[in-house]
Design a protein around this motif. Structure first.
Motif, PDB file in Angstrom:
ATOM      1  N   ALA A   8       0.836  -1.204   0.000  1.00  0.00           N
ATOM      2  CA  ALA A   8       0.000   0.000   0.000  1.00  0.00           C
ATOM      3  C   ALA A   8       0.868   1.251   0.000  1.00  0.00           C
ATOM      4  N   LEU A   9       1.928   1.255   0.811  1.00  0.00           N
ATOM      5  CA  LEU A   9       2.852   2.389   0.831  1.00  0.00           C
ATOM      6  C   LEU A   9       3.587   2.538  -0.503  1.00  0.00           C
ATOM      7  N   ALA A  10       3.969   1.412  -1.078  1.00  0.00           N
ATOM      8  CA  ALA A  10       4.652   1.457  -2.374  1.00  0.00           C
ATOM      9  C   ALA A  10       3.745   2.044  -3.449  1.00  0.00           C
ATOM     10  N   GLY A  11       2.474   1.648  -3.422  1.00  0.00           N
ATOM     11  CA  GLY A  11       1.525   2.201  -4.383  1.00  0.00           C
ATOM     12  C   GLY A  11       1.349   3.699  -4.206  1.00  0.00           C
ATOM     13  N   LEU A  12       1.291   4.141  -2.960  1.00  0.00           N
ATOM     14  CA  LEU A  12       1.173   5.570  -2.687  1.00  0.00           C
ATOM     15  C   LEU A  12       2.389   6.327  -3.203  1.00  0.00           C
ATOM     16  N   ARG A  13       3.553   5.747  -3.030  1.00  0.00           N
ATOM     17  CA  ARG A  13       4.785   6.415  -3.447  1.00  0.00           C
ATOM     18  C   ARG A  13       4.944   6.434  -4.965  1.00  0.00           C
TER      19      ARG A  13
END
Length: 392
Positions: A289-294
């Motif tokens: 989820a964090l990777a997608g946000l970044r």
């Protein structure tokens, strides 16, 4: 086998009343954490109106953090030994009164002390309410998740409600936020005997301090990620994704709203797959989820990932509180004071580390680093063991 089935059927039939009993504590938790969220939301108005420096502004947040973090373990010990059934009501009242009066104070020193007292009220509430909520929830992790989600709702509503009031009346507008504290304190004080009659006896057994220490470390890591995202997501949207201030506010709302849903979802998952598995699962799911946000471009495409980050990050929240109380079965107030209070505040104190990265390489560097932090929580989670069956 038949006994197990009867227990399952009993739990299923008793679940709705348990959840209904939790709504009072969830509402009280929402109001208490509402005042915790109002402090950072109001600091800019103190700066603009009274011309405080950035150092002085950060001092106001520090006052509330110190008041809410440091005393909680000691208050938890007192709650476990002396019970103190009306402490939660007194805590909400002090949290609300301290914040409401801060905007009317003239000198910086008085404002600082009032916010310190407001934080102390938050510290008084969490151990007492955490113990009472556990007694009301019994074996239901879903019930505890409803209680924990109340705090997420309160923190979510703070900036939403603070902005129009403080824009209209300035820092003195803090007084309009006193009534919820008075009302909730009155209801909690009146509800003491009823809550005691409906309480489920706490499980008995020896304290498991080693897994509790691991659990505390996981809670600090989780709260550090939460605080970093909440602090820098707006700047990330504005300065890296070229979004407007309105879009930045929307991104923060998506993150906090996802957190409310994740808290409740985590309780339901734990009732089905177990406490330890849910903690590990949350640590695994938050990384993509964090990777997608970044990695998502533009100001619109990352918004669903902001929701997912809040959701997955909060999946273990209520579970950590409940698991801590299972590790310290005779000390539910102490466990709640550490997992709900000290660990969360300690995680927030790590935010300046990410601030250094943002100063050097921009807000995007914070979210790049955050993609790797949940791995620490997962590795720590491998050292967790399910709590033994307790006699109630």
């Amino acid at each position: 086998m038949a006994t197990s089935m009867r227990r399952t059927e009993t739990a299923e039939h008793s679940a709705p009343p348990v959840v209904r009993r939790m709504w009072l504590w969830a509402a009280a938790h929402a109001v208490d954490d509402f005042y915790q969220g109002l402090v950072p939301a109001s600091v800019p108005y103190f700066v603009l109106e009274r011309h405080y420096s950035y150092v002085a502004a950060s001092g106001l947040t520090l006052a509330a953090t110190l008041g809410s973090a440091l005393p909680q373990p000691l208050i938890g010990i007192a709650v476990d030994r002396l019970r103190l059934p009306r402490l939660a009501a007194a805590g909400v009242l002090l949290a609300g009164a301290g914040f409401a009066l801060s905007g009317t104070a003239g000198s910086y020193a008085v404002v600082w002390v009032l916010l310190l007292l407001s934080g102390l009220g938050v510290a008084m509430f969490h151990p007492a309410a955490g113990k009472a909520a556990r007694e009301a929830a019994g074996d239901s992790v879903t019930g505890m998740s409803v209680f924990a989600a109340g705090g997420s709702v309160g923190f979510f509503l703070a900036p939403v409600l603070a902005t129009p009031a403080l824009v209209a009346w300035g820092a003195g507008g803090t007084v309009v936020f006193l009534p919820p504290a008075v009302l909730v304190a009155f209801v909690l004080a009146r509800n003491v005997r009823r809550a005691r009659d409906g309480a489920v006896p706490a499980p008995d057994g020896p304290a498991l301090w080693r897994p509790f220490a691991v659990l505390t470390a996981i809670s600090v890591v989780r709260s550090a990620v939460f605080a970093a995202v909440a602090t820098f997501i707006g700047l990330y949207w504005i300065r890296h994704l070229d979004g407007s201030q309105a879009m930045a506010g929307t991104a923060l709302a998506c993150f906090l709203g996802g957190g409310v849903a994740g808290t409740v979802l985590g309780g339901r998952l734990a009732d089905r797959i177990g406490l330890v598995r849910t903690v590990r699962l949350g640590a695994v799911l938050v990384t993509p989820a964090l990777a997608g946000l970044r990695l998502a471009p533009g100001p619109l495409l990352p918004l669903p990932f902001a929701v997912l980050v809040g959701l997955t990050l909060n999946v273990p929240f209520a579970v950590l509180v409940r698991l801590g109380q299972d590790y310290l079965p005779g000390r539910p107030g102490t466990a709640a004071g550490v997992t709900l209070g000290l660990s969360v505040s300690a995680g927030g104190l790590l935010t300046p580390v990410f601030g250094l990265a943002a100063d050097a390489h921009g807000a995007q560097a914070v979210f790049t680093l955050l993609c790797f932090v949940p791995a620490v929580a997962y590795l720590l989670g491998l050292f967790l063991t399910p709590p033994p069956e307790r006699l109630t």
